[in-house]
Enzyme design. Structure first.
Site, PDB file in Angstrom:
ATOM      1  N   GLU A   1      -3.831  64.966  -1.714  1.00 29.94           N
ATOM      2  CA  GLU A   1      -4.960  64.805  -2.622  1.00 29.94           C
ATOM      3  C   GLU A   1      -5.748  63.578  -2.191  1.00 29.94           C
ATOM      4  OE1 GLU A   1      -4.866  66.082  -6.996  1.00 29.94           O
ATOM      5  OE2 GLU A   1      -2.855  65.266  -6.649  1.00 29.94           O
TER       6      GLU A   1
ATOM      7  N   GLU B   1       4.743  71.615  -9.512  1.00 24.20           N
ATOM      8  CA  GLU B   1       3.580  71.493  -8.635  1.00 24.20           C
ATOM      9  C   GLU B   1       3.951  70.574  -7.487  1.00 24.20           C
ATOM     10  OE1 GLU B   1      -0.062  70.348 -10.586  1.00 24.20           O
ATOM     11  OE2 GLU B   1      -0.727  69.203  -8.849  1.00 24.20           O
TER      12      GLU B   1
END
Length: 278
Positions: free
Chosen positions: A157, A152
């Site tokens: 974020e 990932e």
């Protein structure tokens, strides 16, 4: 978006950027990126996101993170207007959830091995929001065929309870927060919800670099001897754009229902292919 970020332990391990000028980092000088994107969405149209470029992840099962939203394909949750893609989280009954939102994916329509990924966005604000711009493997080639074995890449974020901090991370079988080996970093930016910023990833066969407004703040380098458990980043990945509500990380300090609806605005998504210097 990572499978958990269950505790603040994630922050403890945001310290793994390669030092500038390291011998390994210098190896990437043999790579560069094309001057023009090979895949892009400028959002210069109106209505639902371009179906030739985007699909939807759908559902209200918590997504492995105890998230509180139902991801839909409704235009109220994802639409293009005034030159921007708008992903909107709404406080409403939706499926089994009490919030609706959208999670757009390029899988099968935009899958990439290496390249420069550039997304210009303005983020939502408020406790309980968890927007992300990230990438997952498009296939299941390694290990247990799921997360985190196939990797990932988190280009951006943000959690609303920690308003001025942007995070960039990678996750693999060997390096992830669940076993205390997370690799990532964060950077302070006070205007993430007031202004557009450019979130980027530069991915080569030797390193993954995460940047904000052109300045890198985290580099993960493929060390000699790494196998797929440390470096699964040699297969196609696809892009994901979403806003989660609550969850193991985004909901650590609860959800302020008074803030909704909340939106992430995206000005463009551009992917520049990797080219090897002559």
């Amino acid at each position: 978006m990572s499978l958990a970020f269950i505790t603040i332990l994630a922050n403890v391990f945001f310290c793994c950027a390669q030092p500038e000028g390291s011998i390994l980092a210098e190896k990437s000088d043999k790579y560069e990126f094309a001057a023009s994107p090979s895949w892009r969405d400028e959002f210069d149209y109106s209505g639902k996101p371009d179906p030739k470029k985007w699909s939807y992840d759908l559902g209200d099962d918590g997504w492995g993170n105890n998230e509180l939203e139902n991801y839909t394909d409704k235009i109220e949750n994802a639409k293009v207007e005034n030159g921007h893609l708008i992903i909107e989280a709404i406080k409403e009954k939706s499926g089994k959830a009490n919030y609706s939102s959208a999670r757009l994916v390029s899988k099968g329509k935009g899958d990439f091995t290496y390249g420069k990924f550039e997304i210009r966005a303005k983020l939502p604000k408020g406790r309980g929001t968890w927007p992300a711009i990230w990438m997952l493997a498009s296939g299941n080639d390694y290990g247990n065929k799921g997360w985190p074995d196939n990797g990932e890449i988190d280009i951006m974020e943000h959690v609303g309870f920690d308003q001025n901090k942007i995070h960039g991370n990678i996750h693999t079988k060997a390096f992830n927060h669940a076993i205390g080996t997370n690799k990532g970093n964060n950077v302070i930016v006070e205007t993430v919800s007031d202004e557009f910023h450019t979130y980027s990833c530069e991915w080569t066969p030797e390193s993954i670099k995460i940047l904000l407004d052109g300045k890198d703040y985290f580099t993960f380098t493929k060390e000699p001897g790494y196998d797929w458990s440390q470096w699964p980043f040699d297969k196609p990945f696809h892009l994901i754009l979403n806003i989660a509500v609550g969850g193991n990380w985004g909901g650590q300090k609860g959800v302020d229902d008074s803030i909704f609806p909340r939106k992430m605005e995206i000005d463009y998504v551009r992917v520049y292919p990797l080219v090897e210097k002559k």
